[in-house]
Write an enzyme that holds these catalytic residues in place. Structure first.
Site, PDB file in Angstrom:
ATOM      1  N   ILE A 204       0.600  -1.135   0.706  1.00 48.83           N
ATOM      2  CA  ILE A 204       0.046  -0.166  -0.084  1.00 48.83           C
ATOM      3  C   ILE A 204       1.328   1.200  -0.190  1.00 48.83           C
ATOM      4  CG2 ILE A 204      -2.114  -0.560   1.183  1.00 48.83           C
ATOM      5  CD1 ILE A 204      -1.265   0.198   3.891  1.00 48.83           C
TER       6      ILE A 204
ATOM      7  N   THR B 111      -7.057  -0.420  16.808  1.00 44.25           N
ATOM      8  CA  THR B 111      -6.370  -1.507  18.414  1.00 44.25           C
ATOM      9  C   THR B 111      -7.027  -0.694  19.733  1.00 44.25           C
ATOM     10  OG1 THR B 111      -5.239  -2.772  19.483  1.00 44.25           O
ATOM     11  CG2 THR B 111      -4.387  -0.807  18.248  1.00 44.25           C
TER      12      THR B 111
ATOM     13  N   TYR C 110       3.271   0.867  18.583  1.00 42.64           N
ATOM     14  CA  TYR C 110       2.112  -0.034  17.941  1.00 42.64           C
ATOM     15  C   TYR C 110       0.976   0.850  17.910  1.00 42.64           C
ATOM     16  CZ  TYR C 110      -1.827  -3.357  17.293  1.00 42.64           C
ATOM     17  OH  TYR C 110      -2.730  -3.870  16.308  1.00 42.64           O
TER      18      TYR C 110
ATOM     19  N   LYS D 135      -0.870   3.513  15.534  1.00 47.68           N
ATOM     20  CA  LYS D 135      -2.196   3.425  15.406  1.00 47.68           C
ATOM     21  C   LYS D 135      -3.074   4.770  15.678  1.00 47.68           C
ATOM     22  CE  LYS D 135      -3.098  -1.050  13.764  1.00 47.68           C
ATOM     23  NZ  LYS D 135      -3.513  -1.587  12.567  1.00 47.68           N
TER      24      LYS D 135
ATOM     25  N   ARG E 199      -7.323  -9.620  29.179  1.00 49.03           N
ATOM     26  CA  ARG E 199      -7.637  -9.202  27.787  1.00 49.03           C
ATOM     27  C   ARG E 199      -8.817 -10.020  27.982  1.00 49.03           C
ATOM     28  NH1 ARG E 199      -3.765  -7.076  28.633  1.00 49.03           N
ATOM     29  NH2 ARG E 199      -2.244  -6.661  27.620  1.00 49.03           N
TER      30      ARG E 199
ATOM     31  N   GLY F 222       5.172  -2.793  27.491  1.00 48.22           N
ATOM     32  CA  GLY F 222       4.211  -2.228  26.405  1.00 48.22           C
ATOM     33  C   GLY F 222       2.812  -2.692  26.808  1.00 48.22           C
TER      34      GLY F 222
HETATM   35  N1  UFG Z   1       1.300 -13.423  26.947  1.00 44.24           N
HETATM   36  C1  UFG Z   1       1.745 -14.099  27.621  1.00 44.24           C
HETATM   37  N2  UFG Z   1       2.564 -15.303  27.072  1.00 44.24           N
HETATM   38  C2  UFG Z   1       2.913 -15.515  25.701  1.00 44.24           C
HETATM   39  C3  UFG Z   1       2.874 -14.262  24.834  1.00 44.24           C
HETATM   40  C4  UFG Z   1       1.315 -13.587  25.080  1.00 44.24           C
HETATM   41  O1  UFG Z   1       1.822 -14.121  28.679  1.00 44.24           O
HETATM   42  O2  UFG Z   1       3.803 -16.003  25.417  1.00 44.24           O
HETATM   43  C5  UFG Z   1       0.464 -12.646  27.294  1.00 44.24           C
HETATM   44  C6  UFG Z   1       1.089 -10.879  27.246  1.00 44.24           C
HETATM   45  O3  UFG Z   1       1.553 -10.775  27.973  1.00 44.24           O
HETATM   46  C7  UFG Z   1      -1.128 -10.530  26.924  1.00 44.24           C
HETATM   47  C8  UFG Z   1      -1.589 -11.378  27.381  1.00 44.24           C
HETATM   48  O4  UFG Z   1      -0.799 -12.699  27.312  1.00 44.24           O
HETATM   49  O5  UFG Z   1      -0.896 -10.067  28.636  1.00 44.24           O
HETATM   50  C9  UFG Z   1      -2.305 -11.423  25.685  1.00 44.24           C
HETATM   51  O6  UFG Z   1      -1.202 -11.423  24.743  1.00 44.24           O
HETATM   52  P1  UFG Z   1      -1.297 -11.447  22.615  1.00 44.24           P
HETATM   53  O7  UFG Z   1       0.259 -10.913  22.354  1.00 44.24           O
HETATM   54  O8  UFG Z   1      -1.448 -12.476  22.564  1.00 44.24           O
HETATM   55  O9  UFG Z   1      -2.064 -10.099  23.104  1.00 44.24           O
HETATM   56  P2  UFG Z   1      -1.661  -8.729  23.267  1.00 44.24           P
HETATM   57  O10 UFG Z   1      -2.779  -8.217  23.546  1.00 44.24           O
HETATM   58  O11 UFG Z   1      -0.290  -7.929  22.936  1.00 44.24           O
HETATM   59  O12 UFG Z   1      -2.271  -7.765  21.918  1.00 44.24           O
HETATM   60  C10 UFG Z   1      -3.352  -8.295  21.103  1.00 44.24           C
HETATM   61  C11 UFG Z   1      -2.536  -7.628  19.255  1.00 44.24           C
HETATM   62  C12 UFG Z   1      -3.027  -6.205  18.816  1.00 44.24           C
HETATM   63  C13 UFG Z   1      -3.966  -5.200  19.783  1.00 44.24           C
HETATM   64  C14 UFG Z   1      -4.129  -5.884  21.187  1.00 44.24           C
HETATM   65  C15 UFG Z   1      -5.561  -5.373  22.087  1.00 44.24           C
HETATM   66  O13 UFG Z   1      -1.365  -8.079  19.218  1.00 44.24           O
HETATM   67  O14 UFG Z   1      -2.984  -6.554  17.678  1.00 44.24           O
HETATM   68  O15 UFG Z   1      -4.407  -7.486  20.847  1.00 44.24           O
HETATM   69  O16 UFG Z   1      -5.202  -5.840  23.293  1.00 44.24           O
HETATM   70  F1  UFG Z   1      -3.687  -3.964  20.009  1.00 44.24           F
END
Ligand code: UFG
Length: 330
Positions: free
Chosen positions: A51, A116, A140, A144, A220, A283
């Protein structure tokens, strides 16, 4: 009239394409296939490209009469964005500007943007409403939020309206079993937990257990990817009916901890899924839970899938049958 799905071969994009196909839209997809998978979509008009490529956009907007653009191509890893902000601002902010300018040039009026929950950062309270403090804790989320602000100015200046959909945690897979989450490398909790159950990893690392939450792990709001796809259709219809530009949350309104996800996955898969406590990931917010009343009132959207168990079951069904995702060569 046709619709353009940028990033249509990605996880959420492919589910949006699937929904649009059901509704018999003429679909055009642009995807550079850096993370997307060509096999995840079946469309007549596919452009492999970026894009950020003005010439490609000119060609697409000249070849097809497009009235709505869905923009789902972004880098999505919170932790990576903290260590490599340049990658995120270049891809998530700079390139969409080229897309927006091209839309303005070709008089394309409707834009649906994948925003997000990460725009909020550490929440001032939960559930989160759209007008609460937005103070992203990662490049990130910041990239956004910056694009949302740019959209607001573009929409004032040009004949152009948008809906920014602030997804909470996209999860699950299509119940038909053909498409699902396939990131490489994978960083998201549910697919990683399930990969332990598949024997592809020894354990799941829990990033921090001293957050101010009931069990110390992050909360979450997990929302099924098909519900997110439906929200895109609702957003498009809203814009086509003359709706004004808005940003709205998309979530189920319930928070689940990392430990709860692991426990439920143990129950669903029958695997012990060993876990280890690791240090916090940069983050991460302690809790992100949506109030989606606005999406309900304005777009008429409400999630159909509210059971976390069902969400994880659809993901498990996908991962069991596609242990390497779309990557046949792994
Ligand atoms: N987590 C772990 N271990 C892992 C992976 C994740 O403990 O191996 C935890 C993270 O710390 C977090 C939770 O699981 O607390 C969810 O993590 P994810 O990586 O699955 O998702 P995120 O919440 O970081 O982010 C996702 C999307 C983003 C979006 C966000 C909104 O990737 O694009 O949800 O809540 F912005």
């Amino acid at each position: 009239m046709s619709v353009l799905v940028c990033g249509g071969a990605g996880y959420i994009g492919s589910h949006v394409v699937s929904e649009l196909k059901e509704l018999k839209y003429d679909i055009v997809v642009i995807d550079n296939l850096e993370y997307g998978h060509r096999e995840s979509i079946n469309v007549d008009h596919f452009y492999e490209g970026d894009i950020g490529d003005k010439n490609l956009l000119d060609k697409v907007f000249s070849n097809h009469k497009i009235d709505t653009v869905f923009h789902l191509c972004a880098y999505i890893e919170v932790g990576e964005s903290v260590s490599n902000p340049s990658k995120y601002y270049n891809n998530n902010l700079s390139k969409p500007l080229t897309l927006l300018d091209s839309m303005v040039k070709h008089n394309v009026p409707n834009f649906v943007f994948s925003s997000t929950a990460a725009v909020y950062g550490e929440p001032e309270g939960v559930p989160l409403k759209e007008d609460m403090r937005k103070c992203p804790t990662s490049p990130y989320g910041d990239s956004k939020l910056a694009l949302e602000k740019i959209l607001a100015w573009y929409s004032k200046a040009y004949s152009f309206n948008y809906v920014a959909l602030r997804y909470f945690n996209a999860s699950g897979a299509h119940p038909n079993g053909h498409i699902g989450e396939s990131h490489d490398p994978e960083s998201h909790l549910i697919p990683l937990v399930l990969s332990v159950a598949l024997g592809k990893r020894d354990n799941i690392k829990i990033f921090g257990d001293d957050y101010p939450t009931p069990d110390g792990t992050c909360l979450r709001d997990y929302v099924h990817v098909c519900d997110l796809a439906l929200a895109h259709i609702k957003a498009m219809e809203y814009l086509k009916n003359g709706g004004e530009s808005i940003s709205c949350n998309l979530g189920n309104g319930a928070g689940f901890s990392v430990k709860e996800i692991i426990d439920l996955s143990r129950e669903i898969t029958g695997h012990s899924i060993p876990s280890l406590i690791e240090k916090k990931r940069d983050g991460d917010s302690s809790e992100l839970i949506a109030d989606s009343t606005l999406a309900n009132n304005i777009l008429g959207w409400t999630p159909k899938i509210t059971s976390l168990k069902y969400i994880i079951e659809t993901a498990w069904n996908w991962h069991k049958n596609h242990p390497n995702g779309f990557n046949k060569n792994l």
